[in-house]
Design a protein around this motif. Structure first.
Motif, PDB file in Angstrom:
ATOM      1  N   LEU A 105      15.152  -6.598 -56.444  1.00  0.00           N
ATOM      2  CA  LEU A 105      14.018  -6.983 -57.033  1.00  0.00           C
ATOM      3  C   LEU A 105      13.962  -6.233 -58.341  1.00  0.00           C
ATOM      4  N   LEU A 113       9.003  -9.251 -46.045  1.00  0.00           N
ATOM      5  CA  LEU A 113      10.108  -9.776 -46.912  1.00  0.00           C
ATOM      6  C   LEU A 113      10.936  -8.273 -47.063  1.00  0.00           C
ATOM      7  N   LYS A 168       4.285 -16.366 -47.576  1.00  0.00           N
ATOM      8  CA  LYS A 168       5.227 -16.400 -48.537  1.00  0.00           C
ATOM      9  C   LYS A 168       5.234 -17.557 -49.414  1.00  0.00           C
ATOM     10  N   GLU A 195      14.877  -9.681 -46.489  1.00  0.00           N
ATOM     11  CA  GLU A 195      14.956 -10.946 -47.197  1.00  0.00           C
ATOM     12  C   GLU A 195      14.904 -10.558 -48.588  1.00  0.00           C
ATOM     13  N   ILE A 196      14.522  -9.439 -49.220  1.00  0.00           N
ATOM     14  CA  ILE A 196      14.784  -8.960 -50.420  1.00  0.00           C
ATOM     15  C   ILE A 196      15.051  -7.479 -50.479  1.00  0.00           C
ATOM     16  N   GLY A 235       6.757 -14.160 -51.529  1.00  0.00           N
ATOM     17  CA  GLY A 235       7.869 -15.143 -50.623  1.00  0.00           C
ATOM     18  C   GLY A 235       9.352 -14.961 -51.321  1.00  0.00           C
ATOM     19  N   ASN A 236       9.166 -14.653 -52.679  1.00  0.00           N
ATOM     20  CA  ASN A 236      10.450 -14.728 -53.442  1.00  0.00           C
ATOM     21  C   ASN A 236      10.170 -13.699 -54.856  1.00  0.00           C
ATOM     22  N   MET A 237      11.224 -13.449 -55.467  1.00  0.00           N
ATOM     23  CA  MET A 237      11.180 -12.493 -56.517  1.00  0.00           C
ATOM     24  C   MET A 237      10.454 -13.061 -57.654  1.00  0.00           C
ATOM     25  N   GLU A 238      10.387 -14.427 -57.816  1.00  0.00           N
ATOM     26  CA  GLU A 238       9.508 -14.847 -58.902  1.00  0.00           C
ATOM     27  C   GLU A 238       7.929 -14.506 -58.731  1.00  0.00           C
ATOM     28  N   HIS A 239       7.576 -14.531 -57.180  1.00  0.00           N
ATOM     29  CA  HIS A 239       6.120 -14.426 -56.997  1.00  0.00           C
ATOM     30  C   HIS A 239       5.927 -12.891 -57.346  1.00  0.00           C
ATOM     31  N   TYR A 263      16.052  -7.535 -61.167  1.00  0.00           N
ATOM     32  CA  TYR A 263      15.237  -8.897 -61.415  1.00  0.00           C
ATOM     33  C   TYR A 263      14.050  -8.788 -62.478  1.00  0.00           C
TER      34      TYR A 263
END
Length: 253
Positions: free
Chosen positions: A240, A229, A181, A234-235, A207-211, A243
């Protein structure tokens, strides 16, 4: 510009979806058919189904699970794990898969890529590349057997070679990033995306949307794949995609 794809991955071990870190320490994440049905409704663009211990255990992919999964979903399904022959390709496609992913089998007999592309079409042939950084040579080595064996083959060279042989897509997994992540391996993904003329699916490290945004822009990937994820919510895929759309990345909404 073609839409970027978001692809959940179902790593299957003995008929259950599992997830680990750096290819080990697996935990259960549910029944593959039920998990696939959820993704089918959640705006996933495709599903990748990998029988992660088939090659290591020297057995065939679980065809009956593939068949049950394919009946329940209406988005493209890619299946891999234990693919060694043209007959394996045929069985998986007949079970309802749209594409077949081959990794160890292609390393051991590269002609399989040519044969499968000629027989079933390039669009059916996905070559999965599991790559790990070689610090000594500032490069990446290709691993097989679920990340257990280092082939000492350079991943950049191999990516070009599989395309020359007829692969229609590359599923590129960073073993260093898998399950951490900490973000995708942007450097590796960009290098391969720039030298091949087929779509590249980035895998390992979300690990997050920015990735996702980073690998689809800076990494030049055509698609981004993730597992835990999405499995553990988690997402949510729809969030996503909203975003990514707000960041001017074309996605199917």
């Amino acid at each position: 510009m073609l839409s970027k794809r978001i692809i959940p991955c179902l790593d299957v071990d003995r008929g259950r979806v599992v997830k680990g870190i750096n290819f080990v320490n697996l935990i259960d994440a549910g029944d593959p058919v039920e998990v696939a049905k959820i993704y089918n409704k959640s705006l996933a663009d495709e599903i990748v189904f990998l029988d992660i211990t088939a090659t290591h255990e020297g057995r065939d992919t679980i065809v009956d699970v593939v068949r049950k999964t394919a009946k329940e979903i209406f988005i493209p399904l890619t299946v891999g794990g234990g693919i060694k022959t043209l007959d394996d390709f045929k069985k998986i496609l007949r079970a309802g898969a749209d594409k077949v992913a081959v990794n160890s089998g292609a390393i051991r007999r590269p002609e399989l890529i040519n044969e499968a592309a000629n027989r079933f079409g390039n669009q059916c042939v996905v070559v999965a590349i599991d790559a790990k950084r070689n610090e000594e040579h500032n490069s990446w080595d290709v691993y097989i057997n679920g990340g257990r064996i280092n082939t000492d083959i350079d991943a950049i060279w191999w990516a070009k070679e599989v395309c020359r042989r007829g692969a229609g897509e590359i599923l590129l997994t960073s073993m260093d990033k898998d399950g951490t992540k900490s973000g995708y391996d942007i450097e590796l993904t960009k290098k391969i995306s720039e030298i091949v003329d087929v779509p590249v699916i980035a895998s390992g490290g979300a690990g997050n949307m920015e990735h996702f945004k980073d690998v689809l822009t800076f990494g030049k990937a055509d698609a981004a794949l993730a597992a835990s994820l999405f499995h553990f919510k988690e997402i949510e895929i729809i969030e996503l995609k909203k975003y990514l759309d707000s960041n001017e990345i074309p996605v199917r909404l």
